[in-house]
Design a protein around this motif. Structure first.
Motif: not given
Length: 263
Positions: A84-97, A117-128
């Motif tokens: 998640f940290d090395s790949q998914v969290s970076e690739r989700m920034k593409s904005g692709a659903m 999962v700590g505070d990882r949800w914050k950036e995900v929520f901001d995209l959603c």
């Protein structure tokens, strides 16, 4: 059935032999390993071929998602978090659903497995958050909800549920029907579990388990609801839910075994 299965499997392998960078064939094989419970083979396969498919923008994030699922199944939460940290969290920034959906699903499955999962949800929520009024697919709405639930943003959760209610009152089209028939109920189950109403979660999900296919997505993606139902039943003190839990675990173990096709 065995002949059809072997034909399809051979086709996927042939696709990779012709073009090792064919991320769709890689993706298809990832599903085979997932559905048959061959998680060690899945990890090895994706690790050994990563240089071929990680450059394929449309599916790369999703293949990493499959890879992380194998590790969750193996109880290797740190490995899944690393993906998640090395790949998914970076690739989700593409904005692709699809990438956004993968990020919410992965974090939620980790939490169902008892992982912090700590505070990882914050950036995900901001995209959603900008998509809370889209209501293009019930499948998407459900995964967007995971971001507000995961980030413990009750106001955002209430907003999305209210927006869905408004859509059910005034919307139209296929997704409107699916949302009314099952999508909104699945959201209610997620909220119930988050609020500790595990009995309500079980009572909502169990009768719908064979209808969830209506929301779309793959068997691997919809498996999140099987895991949610199992997690809720494990926490429930209701005797009926304990019986359901034994049934679900038996079915899951049996399916992962008998779905494997002999050589």
């Amino acid at each position: 059935m065995d002949l059809l299965y072997n034909f399809k499997l051979t086709s996927f392998l042939l696709g990779l032999e012709i073009n090792s960078k064919d991320a769709w064939s890689t993706h298809a094989l990832a599903h085979v390993f997932e559905m048959e419970g061959r998680v060690d083979e899945g990890v090895t396969f994706l690790r050994n071929t990563a240089d071929d498919w990680k450059v394929c923008g449309l599916l790369a994030c999703h293949n990493f998602w499959h890879w992380a699922l194998y590790h969750i199944e193996k109880g290797e939460s740190e490995a899944a978090l690393d993906i998640f940290d090395s790949q998914v969290s970076e690739r989700m920034k593409s904005g692709a659903m699809l990438d956004i959906v993968d990020s919410t699903s992965l974090l939620y499955r980790l939490e169902l497995a008892g992982v912090n999962v700590g505070d990882r949800w914050k950036e995900v929520f901001d995209l959603c958050r900008p998509h809370f009024d889209d209501h293009i697919l019930a499948f998407n709405d459900i995964h967007l909800l995971l971001s507000s639930v995961g980030s413990k943003n009750k106001d955002a959760t209430n907003y999305l549920m209210s927006s869905l209610q408004e859509f059910m009152r005034n919307g139209s089209g296929t997704n409107h029907t699916i949302t009314k028939d099952i999508g909104y109920s699945l959201c209610e189950a997620i909220v119930a579990y988050d609020e500790g109403r595990v009995e309500d979660c079980c009572d909502i999900l169990y009768p719908l388990r064979y209808s969830i296919v209506q929301i779309g997505g793959s068997n691997a993606q919809r498996d999140m609801f099987n895991l949610l139902l199992i997690a809720a039943a494990m926490k429930s003190t209701c005797k009926h839910h304990q019986s359901v839990l034994r049934q679900l675990l038996s079915e899951r173990t049996r399916f992962k075994s008998i779905s494997q096709v002999p050589d």
